[in-house]
Motif scaffolding. Structure first.
Motif, PDB file in Angstrom:
ATOM      1  N   ILE A 126      -7.874   1.625   7.016  1.00 28.08           N
ATOM      2  CA  ILE A 126      -7.760   1.002   5.698  1.00 28.08           C
ATOM      3  C   ILE A 126      -6.808  -0.179   5.789  1.00 28.08           C
ATOM      4  O   ILE A 126      -5.636  -0.036   6.141  1.00 28.08           O
ATOM      5  CB  ILE A 126      -7.260   2.018   4.662  1.00 28.08           C
ATOM      6  CG1 ILE A 126      -8.228   3.203   4.591  1.00 28.08           C
ATOM      7  CG2 ILE A 126      -7.119   1.368   3.293  1.00 28.08           C
ATOM      8  CD1 ILE A 126      -7.770   4.311   3.667  1.00 28.08           C
ATOM      9  N   ARG A 127      -7.328  -1.353   5.472  1.00 27.06           N
ATOM     10  CA  ARG A 127      -6.536  -2.580   5.523  1.00 27.06           C
ATOM     11  C   ARG A 127      -6.309  -3.102   4.110  1.00 27.06           C
ATOM     12  O   ARG A 127      -7.232  -3.177   3.293  1.00 27.06           O
ATOM     13  CB  ARG A 127      -7.240  -3.641   6.357  1.00 27.06           C
ATOM     14  CG  ARG A 127      -6.485  -4.980   6.434  1.00 27.06           C
ATOM     15  CD  ARG A 127      -7.235  -6.014   7.250  1.00 27.06           C
ATOM     16  NE  ARG A 127      -7.318  -5.618   8.648  1.00 27.06           N
ATOM     17  CZ  ARG A 127      -6.357  -5.847   9.543  1.00 27.06           C
ATOM     18  NH1 ARG A 127      -5.232  -6.452   9.172  1.00 27.06           N
ATOM     19  NH2 ARG A 127      -6.519  -5.468  10.789  1.00 27.06           N
ATOM     20  N   HIS A 128      -5.050  -3.468   3.838  1.00 26.93           N
ATOM     21  CA  HIS A 128      -4.715  -4.163   2.603  1.00 26.93           C
ATOM     22  C   HIS A 128      -3.867  -5.361   2.996  1.00 26.93           C
ATOM     23  O   HIS A 128      -2.724  -5.205   3.420  1.00 26.93           O
ATOM     24  CB  HIS A 128      -3.946  -3.258   1.637  1.00 26.93           C
ATOM     25  CG  HIS A 128      -3.504  -3.967   0.393  1.00 26.93           C
ATOM     26  ND1 HIS A 128      -2.170  -4.216   0.122  1.00 26.93           N
ATOM     27  CD2 HIS A 128      -4.213  -4.501  -0.635  1.00 26.93           C
ATOM     28  CE1 HIS A 128      -2.073  -4.856  -1.026  1.00 26.93           C
ATOM     29  NE2 HIS A 128      -3.290  -5.034  -1.516  1.00 26.93           N
TER      30      HIS A 128
ATOM     31  N   HIS B 182     -15.850  -2.435   1.310  1.00 25.25           N
ATOM     32  CA  HIS B 182     -14.868  -3.190   0.534  1.00 25.25           C
ATOM     33  C   HIS B 182     -14.709  -2.473  -0.803  1.00 25.25           C
ATOM     34  O   HIS B 182     -15.595  -2.527  -1.673  1.00 25.25           O
ATOM     35  CB  HIS B 182     -15.318  -4.634   0.373  1.00 25.25           C
ATOM     36  CG  HIS B 182     -15.364  -5.380   1.672  1.00 25.25           C
ATOM     37  ND1 HIS B 182     -14.257  -5.956   2.248  1.00 25.25           N
ATOM     38  CD2 HIS B 182     -16.391  -5.591   2.531  1.00 25.25           C
ATOM     39  CE1 HIS B 182     -14.588  -6.512   3.399  1.00 25.25           C
ATOM     40  NE2 HIS B 182     -15.877  -6.302   3.607  1.00 25.25           N
TER      41      HIS B 182
ATOM     42  N   VAL C 274      -4.331   6.821  -1.788  1.00 21.69           N
ATOM     43  CA  VAL C 274      -3.909   5.519  -1.288  1.00 21.69           C
ATOM     44  C   VAL C 274      -4.040   4.518  -2.433  1.00 21.69           C
ATOM     45  O   VAL C 274      -5.117   4.405  -3.048  1.00 21.69           O
ATOM     46  CB  VAL C 274      -4.766   5.076  -0.083  1.00 21.69           C
ATOM     47  CG1 VAL C 274      -4.246   3.757   0.486  1.00 21.69           C
ATOM     48  CG2 VAL C 274      -4.767   6.151   0.995  1.00 21.69           C
TER      49      VAL C 274
ATOM     50  N   MET D  34       0.850  -1.186   0.000  1.00 22.08           N
ATOM     51  CA  MET D  34       0.000   0.000   0.000  1.00 22.08           C
ATOM     52  C   MET D  34       0.889   1.239   0.000  1.00 22.08           C
ATOM     53  O   MET D  34       1.844   1.328   0.782  1.00 22.08           O
ATOM     54  CB  MET D  34      -0.897  -0.030   1.237  1.00 22.08           C
ATOM     55  CG  MET D  34      -1.776   1.168   1.415  1.00 22.08           C
ATOM     56  SD  MET D  34      -3.167   0.981   2.569  1.00 22.08           S
ATOM     57  CE  MET D  34      -2.510   0.006   3.905  1.00 22.08           C
TER      58      MET D  34
ATOM     59  N   PHE E 262      -9.091  -2.954  -0.846  1.00 23.89           N
ATOM     60  CA  PHE E 262      -9.074  -2.386   0.502  1.00 23.89           C
ATOM     61  C   PHE E 262     -10.320  -2.763   1.298  1.00 23.89           C
ATOM     62  O   PHE E 262     -11.440  -2.782   0.774  1.00 23.89           O
ATOM     63  CB  PHE E 262      -8.999  -0.854   0.446  1.00 23.89           C
ATOM     64  CG  PHE E 262      -7.771  -0.320  -0.214  1.00 23.89           C
ATOM     65  CD1 PHE E 262      -6.517  -0.574   0.309  1.00 23.89           C
ATOM     66  CD2 PHE E 262      -7.867   0.454  -1.365  1.00 23.89           C
ATOM     67  CE1 PHE E 262      -5.372  -0.068  -0.293  1.00 23.89           C
ATOM     68  CE2 PHE E 262      -6.740   0.974  -1.971  1.00 23.89           C
ATOM     69  CZ  PHE E 262      -5.482   0.698  -1.431  1.00 23.89           C
ATOM     70  N   GLU E 263     -10.093  -3.019   2.577  1.00 23.76           N
ATOM     71  CA  GLU E 263     -11.178  -3.081   3.548  1.00 23.76           C
ATOM     72  C   GLU E 263     -11.113  -1.799   4.359  1.00 23.76           C
ATOM     73  O   GLU E 263     -10.114  -1.519   5.013  1.00 23.76           O
ATOM     74  CB  GLU E 263     -11.002  -4.292   4.468  1.00 23.76           C
ATOM     75  CG  GLU E 263     -12.070  -4.401   5.546  1.00 23.76           C
ATOM     76  CD  GLU E 263     -11.781  -5.515   6.528  1.00 23.76           C
ATOM     77  OE1 GLU E 263     -12.202  -6.658   6.277  1.00 23.76           O
ATOM     78  OE2 GLU E 263     -11.104  -5.232   7.544  1.00 23.76           O
ATOM     79  N   VAL E 264     -12.161  -1.012   4.289  1.00 29.31           N
ATOM     80  CA  VAL E 264     -12.186   0.299   4.943  1.00 29.31           C
ATOM     81  C   VAL E 264     -13.216   0.265   6.067  1.00 29.31           C
ATOM     82  O   VAL E 264     -14.420   0.125   5.809  1.00 29.31           O
ATOM     83  CB  VAL E 264     -12.538   1.425   3.947  1.00 29.31           C
ATOM     84  CG1 VAL E 264     -12.533   2.782   4.660  1.00 29.31           C
ATOM     85  CG2 VAL E 264     -11.564   1.430   2.773  1.00 29.31           C
TER      86      VAL E 264
END
Length: 256
Positions: A155-157, A133, A24, A1, A137-139
């Motif tokens: 924010i997860r990647h 989703h 991002v 990321m 990314f999971e936000v």
């Protein structure tokens, strides 16, 4: 990321310093968080704004969304768009009043406002405490404490997490937002003091305390207004965090 800072000046654009906006990216997906004064110019130097995949607006103060009006013009009136923006609308995740508030910022008269519907080129989605989703990314969206409806984003990647506070005072939601983040992009609008307005912003000391308490691996300070001494904010944050934070700047890029 990868995080690219489009602008980070707090409350208003400073000399040569756009207000808040961040790009991002991962796996070719481009997510923009906030689009304050001057940020579209920086973004346009990096990529065609038509290449944005989604836009998050943390809240509707102008220093976080003013350049949306320019994006309206870009998507509506560009003579040679790469696709039909009316068939492929840009997803905008924002506070519930965004469609009407941004239309009012765009329309120059009450007569035109009465006919303005930004739904021609944008698909608006009201934010709440939720998980989105978006591409890779999971936000996770967290309501935060500001003078208006406002949100922070986690924010997860894969196994990597970027936490962005948006504009907020200290609030319990920040504990989960920032927990064990690989990078905490945290506002720090002033130095600590008893005379600071309540329910508005974080101090450098509070930003450092939050990062230390939640185990954030990196502390990236942002939203420092032109009238605030960055060195004083850094000193406060360093003392409470236990390590030297980074003050971001427009155009800076960070691998998260």
């Amino acid at each position: 990321m990868q995080l690219t800072v489009l602008g980070c000046s707090g409350s208003f654009a400073g000399p040569g310093a756009p207000a808040s906006g961040y790009l991002v990216e991962a796996e070719g997906y481009r997510l923009v968080m906030d689009l304050g004064n001057g940020t579209l110019s920086v973004l346009s130097a990096l990529l065609d704004p038509f290449a944005i995949d989604a836009l998050l607006l943390s809240h509707l103060h102008p220093d976080h969304c003013a350049d949306f009006t320019s994006l309206i013009v870009h998507r509506r009136f560009h003579p040679e768009p790469p696709y039909d923006p009316r068939q492929h609308k840009l997803d905008v995740y924002a506070p519930a009043e965004a469609p009407s508030r941004l239309a009012a910022a765009h329309a120059p008269s009450s007569a035109e406002l009465a006919e303005t519907d930004l739904g021609d080129v944008f698909a608006f989605h009201p934010l709440s405490a939720q998980t989105l989703h978006l591409g890779p990314f999971e936000v996770t969206v967290f309501p935060v404490l500001h003078v208006c409806e406002a949100f922070g984003f986690r924010i997860r990647h894969g196994d990597t997490v970027l936490a962005y506070t948006g504009d907020t005072a200290m609030t319990p939601a920040l504990e989960d937002l920032a927990a064990d983040a690989d990078a905490l992009l945290c506002e720090a609008s002033w130095t600590h003091g008893p005379d600071r307005p309540p329910a508005l912003h974080l101090s450098g000391r509070e930003a450092g305390e939050l990062a230390a308490r939640t185990g954030a691996k990196r502390l990236l300070l942002t939203h420092i207004p032109p009238w605030t001494d960055p060195a004083a904010v850094i000193a406060e944050a360093k003392e409470s965090y236990g390590a030297r934070p980074t003050v971001v700047s427009s155009g800076s890029r960070y691998a998260i």
